[in-house]
Design a protein around this motif. Structure first.
Motif, PDB file in Angstrom:
ATOM      1  N   UNK A  76      23.641  26.648  30.969  1.00 49.41           N
ATOM      2  CA  UNK A  76      22.730  27.044  29.895  1.00 49.41           C
ATOM      3  C   UNK A  76      21.465  26.237  30.098  1.00 49.41           C
ATOM      4  N   UNK A  77      20.397  26.910  30.489  1.00 45.31           N
ATOM      5  CA  UNK A  77      19.114  26.246  30.702  1.00 45.31           C
ATOM      6  C   UNK A  77      19.298  25.089  31.685  1.00 45.31           C
ATOM      7  N   UNK A  78      19.159  23.832  31.244  1.00 44.54           N
ATOM      8  CA  UNK A  78      19.303  22.686  32.144  1.00 44.54           C
ATOM      9  C   UNK A  78      20.658  21.978  31.987  1.00 44.54           C
ATOM     10  N   UNK A  79      21.604  22.646  31.370  1.00 50.05           N
ATOM     11  CA  UNK A  79      22.915  22.054  31.085  1.00 50.05           C
ATOM     12  C   UNK A  79      24.023  22.700  31.909  1.00 50.05           C
ATOM     13  N   UNK A  80      24.858  21.871  32.500  1.00 50.41           N
ATOM     14  CA  UNK A  80      26.135  22.344  33.035  1.00 50.41           C
ATOM     15  C   UNK A  80      27.033  22.438  31.814  1.00 50.41           C
TER      16      UNK A  80
END
Length: 165
Positions: A76-80
């Motif tokens: 999600x966006x910059x998240x694992x």
């Protein structure tokens, strides 16, 4: 079981949602059922994982036989956001391959750093992340969406600089 060099990371087909949801549900139970609040365990049903996957399939990558995946990563966006590997594939290098693919996708979106939330007490996952170059940055409160509303949960926040990937 496949050797680490044989894992092919791919986008899942829509007909794999049930298999992926089952993998996620079983992995969540294994890693979290004993360390997280009972209220969260009650709402993390197989159907809840199926619904969450249905909304996010474009951001999921998997590996393993078609129709019977052994693991997946969801960004999600910059998240694992999620990383799960089935019991039969643990120790094969699949988690590292899925993580590397997820970080490449995050970097391709223009981010220089990625982050993830790890349940406090999930020592197996924490060891994997730290061995893989992630740094624990502290505790944060994650706002978990559930069918009953948002549930706050304190988690460990990990980050990695993508230049190191």
């Amino acid at each position: 079981m496949e050797r680490v060099t044989e894992w092919t990371i791919r986008s899942p087909s829509l007909n794999e949602i049930d298999a992926l949801a089952t993998l996620w549900f079983e992995g969540w139970q294994d890693a979290h059922a004993e360390i997280l609040p009972a209220a969260l365990k009650r709402v993390r049903t197989l159907e809840s994982f199926r619904a969450r996957l249905s909304e996010a399939m474009s951001d999921v990558r998997t590996a393993g036989p078609a129709g019977a995946p052994h693991g997946f990563a969801l960004i999600k966006d910059d998240e694992l956001y999620q990383l799960y590997v089935g019991v039969v594939a643990r120790g094969t290098g699949l988690a590292a391959r899925l993580t590397a693919d997820a970080l490449e996708r995050i970097q391709a979106r223009g981010h220089q750093r990625a982050w993830l939330a790890c349940a406090i007490g999930n020592e197996r996952a924490a060891r994997f992340y730290e061995k893989s170059g992630w740094s624990r940055r502290g505790v944060m409160t994650s706002q978990l969406p559930t069918a009953e509303g948002v549930m706050p949960l304190d988690v460990w926040r990990y980050e990695i600089e993508l230049e190191k990937v």
